[in-house]
Design a protein around this motif. Sequence first.
Motif, PDB file in Angstrom:
ATOM      1  N   THR A 166       0.787  -1.089   0.026  1.00  0.00           N
ATOM      2  CA  THR A 166      -0.087  -0.096  -0.103  1.00  0.00           C
ATOM      3  C   THR A 166       0.639   1.162  -0.054  1.00  0.00           C
ATOM      4  OG1 THR A 166      -1.683  -1.162   1.152  1.00  0.00           O
ATOM      5  CG2 THR A 166      -1.950   1.249   1.242  1.00  0.00           C
ATOM      6  N   CYS A 167       1.984   1.146   0.840  1.00  0.00           N
ATOM      7  CA  CYS A 167       2.815   2.378   0.772  1.00  0.00           C
ATOM      8  C   CYS A 167       3.392   2.461  -0.413  1.00  0.00           C
ATOM      9  CB  CYS A 167       3.920   2.116   1.907  1.00  0.00           C
ATOM     10  SG  CYS A 167       5.482   3.267   1.733  1.00  0.00           S
ATOM     11  N   LEU A 168       3.736   1.484  -1.313  1.00  0.00           N
ATOM     12  CA  LEU A 168       4.624   1.522  -2.853  1.00  0.00           C
ATOM     13  C   LEU A 168       3.386   2.296  -3.577  1.00  0.00           C
ATOM     14  CD1 LEU A 168       6.466  -1.520  -2.913  1.00  0.00           C
ATOM     15  CD2 LEU A 168       7.257   0.754  -2.677  1.00  0.00           C
ATOM     16  N   ASP A 169       2.117   1.821  -3.544  1.00  0.00           N
ATOM     17  CA  ASP A 169       1.253   2.211  -4.213  1.00  0.00           C
ATOM     18  C   ASP A 169       0.976   3.783  -4.348  1.00  0.00           C
ATOM     19  OD1 ASP A 169       0.648  -0.175  -5.219  1.00  0.00           O
ATOM     20  OD2 ASP A 169      -1.114  -0.616  -3.705  1.00  0.00           O
ATOM     21  N   GLY A 170       0.975   4.265  -3.170  1.00  0.00           N
ATOM     22  CA  GLY A 170       0.981   5.944  -3.134  1.00  0.00           C
ATOM     23  C   GLY A 170       2.065   6.486  -3.918  1.00  0.00           C
ATOM     24  N   PHE A 171       3.009   5.964  -4.189  1.00  0.00           N
ATOM     25  CA  PHE A 171       3.921   6.411  -4.994  1.00  0.00           C
ATOM     26  C   PHE A 171       4.007   5.981  -6.472  1.00  0.00           C
ATOM     27  CE2 PHE A 171       5.488   7.744  -0.858  1.00  0.00           C
ATOM     28  CZ  PHE A 171       6.095   8.729  -1.151  1.00  0.00           C
ATOM     29  N   ALA A 172       3.005   5.567  -7.026  1.00  0.00           N
ATOM     30  CA  ALA A 172       2.847   4.767  -8.098  1.00  0.00           C
ATOM     31  C   ALA A 172       2.450   6.063  -9.310  1.00  0.00           C
ATOM     32  CB  ALA A 172       1.942   3.879  -8.243  1.00  0.00           C
ATOM     33  N   GLU A 173       1.893   7.078  -8.897  1.00  0.00           N
ATOM     34  CA  GLU A 173       1.357   8.132  -9.710  1.00  0.00           C
ATOM     35  C   GLU A 173       2.674   8.643 -10.352  1.00  0.00           C
ATOM     36  OE1 GLU A 173      -0.842  11.403  -7.882  1.00  0.00           O
ATOM     37  OE2 GLU A 173      -1.728   9.813  -6.533  1.00  0.00           O
ATOM     38  N   GLU A 174       2.525   9.328 -11.694  1.00  0.00           N
ATOM     39  CA  GLU A 174       3.403  10.154 -12.391  1.00  0.00           C
ATOM     40  C   GLU A 174       3.493  11.482 -11.853  1.00  0.00           C
ATOM     41  OE1 GLU A 174       5.142   9.039 -15.011  1.00  0.00           O
ATOM     42  OE2 GLU A 174       4.423   6.867 -14.755  1.00  0.00           O
ATOM     43  N   GLY A 175       4.713  11.993 -12.107  1.00  0.00           N
ATOM     44  CA  GLY A 175       5.141  13.306 -11.326  1.00  0.00           C
ATOM     45  C   GLY A 175       5.538  13.438  -9.982  1.00  0.00           C
ATOM     46  N   MET A 176       5.523  12.398  -9.199  1.00  0.00           N
ATOM     47  CA  MET A 176       6.041  12.406  -7.954  1.00  0.00           C
ATOM     48  C   MET A 176       7.649  12.583  -7.882  1.00  0.00           C
ATOM     49  SD  MET A 176       3.424  11.508  -6.044  1.00  0.00           S
ATOM     50  CE  MET A 176       3.853  11.059  -4.209  1.00  0.00           C
ATOM     51  N   ASP A 177       7.761  13.293  -6.642  1.00  0.00           N
ATOM     52  CA  ASP A 177       9.146  13.786  -6.660  1.00  0.00           C
ATOM     53  C   ASP A 177      10.121  12.334  -6.815  1.00  0.00           C
ATOM     54  OD1 ASP A 177      11.835  14.042  -4.923  1.00  0.00           O
ATOM     55  OD2 ASP A 177      11.176  16.271  -5.066  1.00  0.00           O
ATOM     56  N   ARG A 178      11.098  12.727  -7.740  1.00  0.00           N
ATOM     57  CA  ARG A 178      11.808  11.307  -8.179  1.00  0.00           C
ATOM     58  C   ARG A 178      12.799  10.980  -7.149  1.00  0.00           C
ATOM     59  NH1 ARG A 178      14.617  11.698 -14.056  1.00  0.00           N
ATOM     60  NH2 ARG A 178      12.346  11.971 -14.521  1.00  0.00           N
ATOM     61  N   LYS A 179      13.454  11.653  -6.449  1.00  0.00           N
ATOM     62  CA  LYS A 179      14.235  11.471  -5.390  1.00  0.00           C
ATOM     63  C   LYS A 179      13.738  10.615  -4.185  1.00  0.00           C
ATOM     64  CE  LYS A 179      17.921  14.670  -6.232  1.00  0.00           C
ATOM     65  NZ  LYS A 179      18.584  15.908  -5.707  1.00  0.00           N
ATOM     66  N   VAL A 180      12.688  11.217  -3.851  1.00  0.00           N
ATOM     67  CA  VAL A 180      11.756  10.631  -2.859  1.00  0.00           C
ATOM     68  C   VAL A 180      11.157   9.350  -3.113  1.00  0.00           C
ATOM     69  CG1 VAL A 180       9.839  11.047  -1.305  1.00  0.00           C
ATOM     70  CG2 VAL A 180      11.280  12.941  -1.766  1.00  0.00           C
ATOM     71  N   LYS A 181      10.816   9.305  -4.510  1.00  0.00           N
ATOM     72  CA  LYS A 181      10.286   8.142  -5.058  1.00  0.00           C
ATOM     73  C   LYS A 181      11.319   7.066  -4.877  1.00  0.00           C
ATOM     74  CE  LYS A 181       7.327   6.445  -8.916  1.00  0.00           C
ATOM     75  NZ  LYS A 181       6.927   6.879 -10.167  1.00  0.00           N
ATOM     76  N   THR A 182      12.414   7.337  -5.404  1.00  0.00           N
ATOM     77  CA  THR A 182      13.439   6.257  -5.464  1.00  0.00           C
ATOM     78  C   THR A 182      13.665   5.798  -4.102  1.00  0.00           C
ATOM     79  OG1 THR A 182      14.432   7.231  -7.473  1.00  0.00           O
ATOM     80  CG2 THR A 182      15.968   5.944  -6.201  1.00  0.00           C
ATOM     81  N   ILE A 183      13.832   6.613  -2.979  1.00  0.00           N
ATOM     82  CA  ILE A 183      14.247   6.234  -1.674  1.00  0.00           C
ATOM     83  C   ILE A 183      13.201   5.301  -1.380  1.00  0.00           C
ATOM     84  CG2 ILE A 183      14.349   7.108   0.693  1.00  0.00           C
ATOM     85  CD1 ILE A 183      15.891   9.692  -0.370  1.00  0.00           C
ATOM     86  N   VAL A 184      11.947   5.719  -1.396  1.00  0.00           N
ATOM     87  CA  VAL A 184      10.844   4.886  -0.958  1.00  0.00           C
ATOM     88  C   VAL A 184      10.616   3.417  -1.512  1.00  0.00           C
ATOM     89  CG1 VAL A 184       8.495   4.523  -0.561  1.00  0.00           C
ATOM     90  CG2 VAL A 184       9.343   6.880  -0.135  1.00  0.00           C
ATOM     91  N   LYS A 185      10.872   3.490  -3.041  1.00  0.00           N
ATOM     92  CA  LYS A 185      10.749   2.302  -3.629  1.00  0.00           C
ATOM     93  C   LYS A 185      11.734   1.665  -3.552  1.00  0.00           C
ATOM     94  CE  LYS A 185      10.321   0.386  -8.137  1.00  0.00           C
ATOM     95  NZ  LYS A 185      10.127   0.747  -9.668  1.00  0.00           N
ATOM     96  N   ARG A 186      13.094   1.831  -2.841  1.00  0.00           N
ATOM     97  CA  ARG A 186      14.055   1.037  -2.810  1.00  0.00           C
ATOM     98  C   ARG A 186      14.218   0.351  -1.528  1.00  0.00           C
ATOM     99  NH1 ARG A 186      18.095   4.322  -3.681  1.00  0.00           N
ATOM    100  NH2 ARG A 186      18.713   4.910  -1.274  1.00  0.00           N
ATOM    101  N   HIS A 187      13.697   1.118  -0.326  1.00  0.00           N
ATOM    102  CA  HIS A 187      13.496   0.748   0.786  1.00  0.00           C
ATOM    103  C   HIS A 187      12.402  -0.172   1.255  1.00  0.00           C
ATOM    104  CE1 HIS A 187      17.310   2.524   2.727  1.00  0.00           C
ATOM    105  NE2 HIS A 187      17.166   3.476   1.764  1.00  0.00           N
ATOM    106  N   VAL A 188      11.355   0.316   0.623  1.00  0.00           N
ATOM    107  CA  VAL A 188      10.048  -0.325   1.012  1.00  0.00           C
ATOM    108  C   VAL A 188       9.996  -1.464   0.217  1.00  0.00           C
ATOM    109  CG1 VAL A 188       7.634  -0.295   1.014  1.00  0.00           C
ATOM    110  CG2 VAL A 188       8.859   1.696   1.568  1.00  0.00           C
ATOM    111  N   GLN A 189      10.403  -1.516  -1.080  1.00  0.00           N
ATOM    112  CA  GLN A 189      10.388  -2.855  -1.837  1.00  0.00           C
ATOM    113  C   GLN A 189      11.266  -3.965  -1.326  1.00  0.00           C
ATOM    114  OE1 GLN A 189      12.231  -3.005  -5.889  1.00  0.00           O
ATOM    115  NE2 GLN A 189      10.254  -2.860  -6.450  1.00  0.00           N
ATOM    116  N   ARG A 190      12.282  -3.598  -0.773  1.00  0.00           N
ATOM    117  CA  ARG A 190      13.225  -4.399   0.103  1.00  0.00           C
ATOM    118  C   ARG A 190      12.503  -5.136   1.241  1.00  0.00           C
ATOM    119  NH1 ARG A 190      18.566  -6.037   1.078  1.00  0.00           N
ATOM    120  NH2 ARG A 190      19.025  -6.516   3.273  1.00  0.00           N
ATOM    121  N   ILE A 191      11.921  -4.264   2.042  1.00  0.00           N
ATOM    122  CA  ILE A 191      11.196  -4.868   3.335  1.00  0.00           C
ATOM    123  C   ILE A 191       9.964  -5.747   2.863  1.00  0.00           C
ATOM    124  CG2 ILE A 191      12.180  -3.197   5.074  1.00  0.00           C
ATOM    125  CD1 ILE A 191       9.240  -1.859   4.853  1.00  0.00           C
ATOM    126  N   ALA A 192       9.290  -5.437   1.671  1.00  0.00           N
ATOM    127  CA  ALA A 192       8.215  -6.200   1.399  1.00  0.00           C
ATOM    128  C   ALA A 192       8.476  -7.406   0.599  1.00  0.00           C
ATOM    129  CB  ALA A 192       7.511  -5.397   0.100  1.00  0.00           C
TER     130      ALA A 192
END
Length: 205
Positions: free
Chosen positions: A158-184
Motif C-alpha cells: 500500500t505504501c508503494l502504491d502511494g508513489f505509483a503516480e506520475e510526477g511524484m518527486d523522483r528522489k523521494v520516490k526512489t528512496i521509498v521504492k528502494r527501501h520499502v520494496q526491500r522490506i516487502a
Amino acid sequence: MESSFLGLALAAILILRFSTPVNSSCSATRPSPRNVDIRYVEVSCYNTTLYPKLCYHTLAIYASTIKRNPKLLANTALNVSLVNTKSTSRLMKRVHRIPGLEPRVVAAMLDCVEEVGDSVYELRRSMKEMGRAGGSNFSMAMNDVETWVSAALTDDDTCLDGFAEEGMDRKVKTIVKRHVQRIARLTSNALALVNRYASTRASLP
C-alpha cells in the motif's frame, strides 16, 4: 631374486599411488556441519521463496543458529524482516520532514509512515504468536502468524502504491521504492518460510 624384489617394489608403489588419493579425497569432500547448515538455508530459500537470492544472503549468516530447523528458519526470517522494517520506518519519518516537498508527496509519505509503522506492529505480533505455536493450538497459532505477516506485506504494498503516480518527486520516490520494496520482499520470503513450516508440521501424524 632381483625380479622378485622389483615386483614387490612396484606393488608397493601402486598401492601408495592408488590408495592415498582416495583417502584424501574422501576426507576433503566430507561436508562440515556449517556447510550442511548453509546448504539447508540455500535449498530452503530457492525451493520456497519468491526472492531466493535475497533470502539466502540475509539468512545464510545465521545458518549455524538455524541448524536445519524449519521453525528457527521461519523465526529468523521474521526477525530479519522486522529489523529492516523498523529501520525503514525510521527513515520514512525523516524523509517526510524534508523541506520543500510538494503537499501530495508529504501526504504520500505520511501514509507510508503509517503503513510501515503498522507493518512493524504486525511483524512483532507474528513473532509473538510463533512463540506460542505448539501442541494442540499449533494450527490456530500458525493461522494467526500467517494473517499478521500477510497484513504486514499488504501494508508495504500500500505504501508503494502511494508513489505509483506520475510526477511524484523522483528522489523521494526512489528512496521509498528502494527501501520499502526491500522490506516487502523480505516479508514475502518470511511468509513463504512460515507457510512451509506450518505445512510441514501439519503433515506430521
